[in-house]
Design an enzyme around this catalytic site. Structure first.
Site, short mmCIF file in Angstrom:
data_model
loop_
_atom_site.label_atom_id
_atom_site.label_comp_id
_atom_site.label_asym_id
_atom_site.label_seq_id
_atom_site.Cartn_x
_atom_site.Cartn_y
_atom_site.Cartn_z
N LYS A 1 50.22 41.43 31.57
CA LYS A 1 50.93 40.51 32.47
C LYS A 1 50.05 39.33 32.89
O LYS A 1 50.46 38.18 32.82
CB LYS A 1 51.41 41.24 33.74
CG LYS A 1 52.35 42.39 33.46
CD LYS A 1 52.80 43.08 34.72
CE LYS A 1 51.68 43.66 35.56
NZ LYS A 1 50.95 44.78 34.90
N ARG B 1 56.92 46.05 42.35
CA ARG B 1 56.46 47.29 41.73
C ARG B 1 57.32 48.48 42.15
O ARG B 1 57.18 49.55 41.58
CB ARG B 1 55.02 47.56 42.15
CG ARG B 1 53.99 47.14 41.10
CD ARG B 1 52.63 47.43 41.71
NE ARG B 1 51.56 47.54 40.78
CZ ARG B 1 50.77 46.54 40.40
NH1 ARG B 1 51.02 45.32 40.79
NH2 ARG B 1 49.75 46.77 39.60
N ARG C 1 38.89 46.38 29.61
CA ARG C 1 39.08 45.09 30.30
C ARG C 1 37.83 44.68 31.07
O ARG C 1 37.18 45.48 31.72
CB ARG C 1 40.25 45.21 31.28
CG ARG C 1 40.39 43.99 32.18
CD ARG C 1 41.74 43.85 32.79
NE ARG C 1 42.09 44.90 33.72
CZ ARG C 1 43.29 45.03 34.27
NH1 ARG C 1 44.25 44.17 33.98
NH2 ARG C 1 43.53 46.01 35.11
N ARG D 1 36.60 46.10 36.64
CA ARG D 1 37.27 46.36 37.91
C ARG D 1 37.07 47.83 38.29
O ARG D 1 37.14 48.70 37.43
CB ARG D 1 38.77 46.07 37.78
CG ARG D 1 39.13 44.66 38.13
CD ARG D 1 40.54 44.29 37.74
NE ARG D 1 41.58 45.18 38.28
CZ ARG D 1 42.89 44.96 38.14
NH1 ARG D 1 43.31 43.87 37.49
NH2 ARG D 1 43.77 45.80 38.62
N ARG E 1 47.02 55.10 38.72
CA ARG E 1 47.86 53.88 38.71
C ARG E 1 49.05 54.06 37.77
O ARG E 1 50.16 53.61 38.07
CB ARG E 1 47.01 52.67 38.28
CG ARG E 1 46.05 52.25 39.38
CD ARG E 1 44.94 51.41 38.85
NE ARG E 1 45.40 50.12 38.40
CZ ARG E 1 44.78 49.39 37.49
NH1 ARG E 1 43.67 49.83 36.93
NH2 ARG E 1 45.25 48.23 37.14
P1 ADP Z 1 47.78 43.37 33.34
O1 ADP Z 1 47.72 42.05 34.07
O2 ADP Z 1 49.19 43.72 32.93
O3 ADP Z 1 47.13 44.49 34.10
P2 ADP Z 1 45.90 42.13 31.50
O4 ADP Z 1 46.56 40.84 31.18
O5 ADP Z 1 44.74 42.11 32.43
O6 ADP Z 1 47.00 43.23 31.99
O7 ADP Z 1 45.46 42.79 30.10
C1 ADP Z 1 44.75 44.04 30.06
C2 ADP Z 1 43.64 43.97 29.03
O8 ADP Z 1 44.21 43.90 27.72
C3 ADP Z 1 42.72 42.76 29.15
O9 ADP Z 1 41.43 43.19 28.81
C4 ADP Z 1 43.28 41.75 28.13
O10 ADP Z 1 42.26 40.91 27.62
C5 ADP Z 1 43.82 42.68 27.05
N1 ADP Z 1 45.06 42.19 26.42
C6 ADP Z 1 46.08 41.52 27.01
N2 ADP Z 1 47.06 41.28 26.12
C7 ADP Z 1 46.66 41.84 24.94
C8 ADP Z 1 47.25 41.93 23.62
N3 ADP Z 1 48.46 41.43 23.36
N4 ADP Z 1 46.53 42.57 22.66
C9 ADP Z 1 45.31 43.10 22.94
N5 ADP Z 1 44.71 43.03 24.13
C10 ADP Z 1 45.37 42.42 25.14
P1 AMP Z 2 47.08 44.49 39.53
O1 AMP Z 2 46.03 43.43 39.52
O2 AMP Z 2 48.48 43.97 39.39
O3 AMP Z 2 46.76 45.62 38.57
O4 AMP Z 2 47.03 45.13 41.00
C1 AMP Z 2 45.86 45.76 41.49
C2 AMP Z 2 46.22 46.66 42.66
O5 AMP Z 2 46.75 45.89 43.76
C3 AMP Z 2 47.28 47.73 42.39
O6 AMP Z 2 46.77 48.88 41.75
C4 AMP Z 2 47.77 48.01 43.83
O7 AMP Z 2 46.84 48.80 44.54
C5 AMP Z 2 47.77 46.62 44.44
N1 AMP Z 2 49.07 45.93 44.22
C6 AMP Z 2 49.26 44.80 43.48
N2 AMP Z 2 50.55 44.45 43.51
C7 AMP Z 2 51.19 45.38 44.25
C8 AMP Z 2 52.55 45.58 44.61
N3 AMP Z 2 53.52 44.75 44.21
N4 AMP Z 2 52.85 46.67 45.37
C9 AMP Z 2 51.90 47.52 45.79
N5 AMP Z 2 50.60 47.40 45.48
C10 AMP Z 2 50.24 46.33 44.71
#
Ligand code: ADP
Ligand code: AMP
Length: 230
Positions: free
Chosen positions: A33, A108, A143, A176, A187
């Site tokens: 995302k 969420r 990541r 992270r 999660r």
């Molecule tokens: P989210 O925001 O949904 O938690 P991220 O955008 O941070 O996910 O992506 C999670 C990890 O996967 C990151 O390390 C990112 O660089 C990698 N990633 C994102 N999209 C892809 C993809 N299409 N193919 C491979 N790796 C990806």
């Molecule tokens: P993310 O960066 O989207 O993976 O979010 C990191 C963390 O922030 C999550 O694991 C939750 O602890 C908190 N968080 C982010 N968005 C929400 C949401 N919409 N509702 C509840 N907790 C959230």
């Protein structure tokens, strides 16, 4: 897209030009995302609103919000709906003059989706990035994030040019705290508990698009752009 097509039928020839890009990205943690939100924000010149980033920033600054959310976020829990909803509505109000927004990490839970629906009456396009759990775990465990600008990388799939250094700002990369194995599992349990209800909610509204996430970043992006244009 249901509402836009209505506008088209009414003879509003500028509907495409005038439309706002009010986008919501749904998907498991690690589904991509944040990665896609940045690309959409750049392409459509719309702000990227990430609830996760807002909480991480608050924790870094140790501000009032940090006291309420630090432990929850670091342990992979969900921040209570009332806190998240208030923050998101405030952000959306601030962005009311922009060409739209891309919301990442919200809603969420069904409660969050319903609260948003009650207070935000404009059309939303909801894009769900579908990815199986095995891939999600690989993505989260590899990541890495830039300490300075927050840009995301992956040790294998999306690595920086220089090891451990951000391509954009030369900041140092870190893992992270909530991307450690046990927290990832927690999660994912929360995600699985709520995602079905959230998807059903938007499916009923007729504004849900499902995109295959198990493809390279550029391909997922093309699929998202195609879904938005339909
Ligand atoms: P989210 O925001 O949904 O938690 P991220 O955008 O941070 O996910 O992506 C999670 C990890 O996967 C990151 O390390 C990112 O660089 C990698 N990633 C994102 N999209 C892809 C993809 N299409 N193919 C491979 N790796 C990806
Ligand atoms: P993310 O960066 O989207 O993976 O979010 C990191 C963390 O922030 C999550 O694991 C939750 O602890 C908190 N968080 C982010 N968005 C929400 C949401 N919409 N509702 C509840 N907790 C959230």
């Amino acid at each position: 897209m249901v509402l836009l097509k209505k506008a088209e039928l009414k003879g509003d020839v500028n509907w495409r030009k005038n439309r706002k890009m009010n986008l919501i990205l749904l998907g498991a943690p690690g589904s991509g995302k944040g990665t896609q939100a940045l690309k959409l924000s750049d392409k459509y010149k719309i702000p990227h609103i990430s609830t996760g980033d807002i909480f991480r920033e608050a924790i870094k600054k140790k501000d009032a919000l940090s006291i309420k959310v630090k432990q929850i976020v670091e342990e992979g829990g969900l921040v209570p709906d009332d806190i998240v909803v208030e923050i998101v509505l405030r952000e959306l109000e601030q962005e009311s003059n922009s060409k739209g927004f891309v919301l990442d990490g919200f809603p969420r839970t069904l409660g969050q989706a319903e609260s948003l629906d009650k207070s935000f009456k404009k059309h939303l396009e909801v894009l769900y990035i579908k990815l199986e759990e095995e891939e999600v775990i690989k993505r989260l465990s590899g990541r890495r994030i830039c300490k300075k600008c927050g840009k995301g990388y992956h040790l294998i799939f999306n690595h920086p040019q220089k090891e451990n250094i951000c391509d954009s700002c030369s900041g140092e990369l870190y893992q992270r705290k909530d991307d450690e194995e046990l927290t990832i599992k927690k999660r994912l349990l929360f995600y699985e508990k709520h995602i079905g209800d959230v998807l059903s909610f938007y499916e009923k509204q007729g504004n849900l698009f499902i995109v295959e996430g198990n493809k390279p970043i550029g391909e997922v992006f093309s699929l998202l752009c195609k879904a938005i244009k339909e």
